[in-house]
Scaffold this motif. Structure first.
Motif, mmCIF file in Angstrom:
data_model
loop_
_atom_site.group_PDB
_atom_site.id
_atom_site.type_symbol
_atom_site.label_atom_id
_atom_site.label_comp_id
_atom_site.label_asym_id
_atom_site.label_seq_id
_atom_site.Cartn_x
_atom_site.Cartn_y
_atom_site.Cartn_z
ATOM 1 N N GLY A 53 -25.297 -1.807 27.639
ATOM 2 C CA GLY A 53 -25.620 -3.130 27.132
ATOM 3 C C GLY A 53 -27.080 -3.464 27.321
ATOM 4 N N GLN A 54 -27.439 -4.704 26.983
ATOM 5 C CA GLN A 54 -28.821 -5.151 27.100
ATOM 6 C C GLN A 54 -29.101 -5.626 28.518
ATOM 7 O OE1 GLN A 54 -30.187 -7.546 23.890
ATOM 8 N NE2 GLN A 54 -32.040 -8.234 24.922
ATOM 9 N N HIS A 55 -30.260 -5.238 29.038
ATOM 10 C CA HIS A 55 -30.656 -5.586 30.401
ATOM 11 C C HIS A 55 -32.120 -5.996 30.408
ATOM 12 C CE1 HIS A 55 -27.019 -3.668 32.156
ATOM 13 N NE2 HIS A 55 -27.174 -2.798 31.159
ATOM 14 N N SER A 65 -37.215 -5.931 28.467
ATOM 15 C CA SER A 65 -35.803 -5.712 28.149
ATOM 16 C C SER A 65 -35.587 -4.295 27.627
ATOM 17 C CB SER A 65 -35.306 -6.729 27.124
ATOM 18 O OG SER A 65 -35.956 -6.560 25.881
ATOM 19 N N TYR A 66 -34.358 -3.859 27.715
ATOM 20 C CA TYR A 66 -33.970 -2.543 27.221
ATOM 21 C C TYR A 66 -32.471 -2.539 26.979
ATOM 22 C CZ TYR A 66 -32.228 -1.645 31.969
ATOM 23 O OH TYR A 66 -31.541 -1.724 33.156
ATOM 24 N N ILE A 67 -32.010 -1.599 26.193
ATOM 25 C CA ILE A 67 -30.577 -1.399 25.958
ATOM 26 C C ILE A 67 -30.195 -0.038 26.526
ATOM 27 C CG2 ILE A 67 -28.759 -1.142 24.229
ATOM 28 C CD1 ILE A 67 -30.380 -2.993 22.402
ATOM 29 N N VAL A 96 -32.833 0.728 17.145
ATOM 30 C CA VAL A 96 -32.644 2.110 17.588
ATOM 31 C C VAL A 96 -31.219 2.317 18.096
ATOM 32 C CG1 VAL A 96 -33.369 3.851 19.267
ATOM 33 C CG2 VAL A 96 -35.083 2.437 18.116
ATOM 34 N N ASP A 97 -30.750 1.390 18.923
ATOM 35 C CA ASP A 97 -29.423 1.544 19.520
ATOM 36 C C ASP A 97 -28.303 1.422 18.491
ATOM 37 O OD1 ASP A 97 -27.622 1.474 22.075
ATOM 38 O OD2 ASP A 97 -26.999 -0.287 20.917
ATOM 39 N N SER A 98 -28.414 0.457 17.598
ATOM 40 C CA SER A 98 -27.332 0.211 16.638
ATOM 41 C C SER A 98 -27.351 1.174 15.463
ATOM 42 C CB SER A 98 -27.427 -1.227 16.109
ATOM 43 O OG SER A 98 -28.563 -1.375 15.274
ATOM 44 N N ALA A 126 -32.937 2.434 24.994
ATOM 45 C CA ALA A 126 -33.890 1.962 23.984
ATOM 46 C C ALA A 126 -34.685 0.814 24.586
ATOM 47 C CB ALA A 126 -33.150 1.505 22.729
ATOM 48 N N PRO A 127 -35.921 1.060 25.028
ATOM 49 C CA PRO A 127 -36.751 -0.031 25.544
ATOM 50 C C PRO A 127 -37.264 -0.909 24.404
ATOM 51 C CG PRO A 127 -37.509 2.144 26.292
ATOM 52 C CD PRO A 127 -36.581 2.352 25.141
#
Length: 444
Positions: A53-55, A65-67, A96-98, A126-127
């Motif tokens: 998840g997103q952090h 933030s990053y995923i 990038v993530d999706s 993914a940053p």
């Protein structure tokens, strides 16, 4: 993939990069700082301290933030590969993530799907770049990478000899900055259509490097990509050469593995007929059906934990006669395809945009061409204009083909494999040989 999201501003930032990587576990490095033997991180054997998840993370006084994407059924006793995926200018970590408009198929430039198919072998991150870019001002983006590596090492089980970075355009520039400054931390990088946009601190150590670039890129000229590549041709001790590149309009790509490189530090250059994109398709356009994800995955997975290849790489192009291949029509640039991916006897052949699915993957045994477990078949004593199909292999002359000089000819009738058009869904027949481009096919 949305084209509106892959345009890049040309403003490149000069960066005074952060030199330290203090606190990063480098259990897999040699005394000179190069990655070698496999070593697990402090997070091995512990319950994971992070979830998918997103952090957010405080890095250099900034809230970044990053995923994070953990594999299904994460095992805290298994040492995972770690992959950083960097977005392009104006893009986001979520893109990038999706996978954007292509969804899961293009997540992390198509590598997440391939990793999941390989027993969930990789942790992805993914940053998010400041201002949706990677100017790396004052080394802030390298510092973010350092802080994330330290965080993941402490909270997850990672093979320290299996860290990778990749990105497109501005993200390619950031991946290059990592190659320059963190060659002792990362095993390899892949730069899609990149340039020196995020700085290059140091840049004197070897690291496995792959560059992908279009010969008609009008945003970041291919000469800029060649410059990135050539730094690591030198650093890695490879034999200098002018790697072959396809001509504009050729609807193809050429992959070169440089020869003479220091063992474990290959350099690969993949040039394609196309513009500014990470996902070119040889027949035209771009998207998840590209060949680039397979080539990038092959590049990073050659490195097992604890070392690189055992033999020196050699220069090659896209193999002219691979064991498994597609048949791409010269007139259309599209590939011979079993309609609807059917496996039933009598399913007819068409041409369709080239992809990597089984209904375009052929093997040749003697004079038979096999696809989806069936044989390419012209009905017995077929007349000119008869549709070609698949059928259970039976050894008949109507299932034997001569593949020579770019033509595919029925042994039984002497008729040529022929595409009835250049669009998707065009019928494929056997017809009187005329020598036209609609009767010429290349293994690809």
């Amino acid at each position: 993939m949305s084209r509106s999201r892959i345009a890049i501003g040309m403003a490149a930032a000069s960066a005074v990069v952060f030199l330290g990587a203090a606190g990063i576990a480098l259990g897999g490095t040699t005394p000179d700082g190069h990655v070698s033997a496999m070593a697990g991180t402090a997070g091995c054997g512990k319950a994971p301290a992070l979830t998918s998840g997103q952090h957010t993370i405080n890095s250099g006084g900034q809230n970044r933030s990053y995923i994070l994407r953990l594999p299904a059924n994460y095992d805290n006793n298994r040492q995972y590969r770690l992959y950083f995926g960097f977005h392009w200018n104006g893009g986001t970590a979520n893109d990038v993530d999706s996978g954007g408009t292509d969804g899961y198929n293009w997540s992390y430039y198509g590598l997440r799907k391939l990793a999941d198919a390989e027993n969930n072998s990789t942790i992805f991150v993914a940053p998010q770049g400041n201002g949706n870019g990677w100017a790396n001002s004052g080394g802030q983006d390298l510092r973010l990478v350092d802080d994330l590596v330290k965080l993941f090492d402490n909270g997850l089980c990672i093979d320290t000899a299996q860290r990778y970075a990749s990105g497109f355009s501005y993200g390619g520039g950031m991946s290059y900055a990592i190659a320059c400054a963190r060659a002792g931390v990362f095993r390899a990088v892949v730069a899609y259509s990149g340039a020196q946009l995020s700085g290059c601190d140091g840049g004197n150590q070897p690291i496995a490097y792959m560059g992908v670039h279009g010969v008609s890129d009008n945003v970041l000229n291919i000469s800029q990509g060649r410059g990135l590549r050539d730094r690591f041709v030198r650093n890695n001790g490879c034999t200098a050469q002018n790697a072959p590149e396809p001509r504009a309009g050729s609807h193809t790509h050429i992959v070169t593995n440089y020869s003479g490189c220091r063992e474990g530090y290959p350099v690969v250059w993949a040039a394609f007929d196309g513009g500014h994109t990470p996902g070119p398709i040889d027949s035209g356009g771009d998207g998840w059906r590209t060949w680039t994800s397979g080539e990038a995955w092959k590049f990073i997975t050659q490195f097992s934990g604890g070392g690189g290849p055992t033999t020196t790489t050699t220069t090659t192009t896209t193999p002219p006669d691979p064991t498994t291949f597609r048949l791409r029509g010269e007139a259309s640039g599209r590939c011979l395809d079993v309609n609807g991916a059917s496996t039933a006897n009598g399913s007819q052949m068409i041409t369709w945009d080239c992809h990597s699915n089984a209904n375009q993957q052929f093997t040749q045994t003697g004079q038979t061409l096999q696809v989806t477990g069936k044989c390419l078949d012209a009905p017995p004593n077929a007349a000119s204009g008869t549709r070609v199909q698949i059928w259970d292999c039976n050894g008949g002359a109507n299932q034997n083909w001569n593949v020579t000089g770019g033509t595919v000819t029925s042994v039984q009738t002497g008729l040529c494999l022929t595409s009835g058009g250049t669009g998707n869904g065009a019928a494929v027949t056997v017809a009187t040989c005329q020598g036209g481009t609609n009767q010429r096919w290349a293994k690809a």
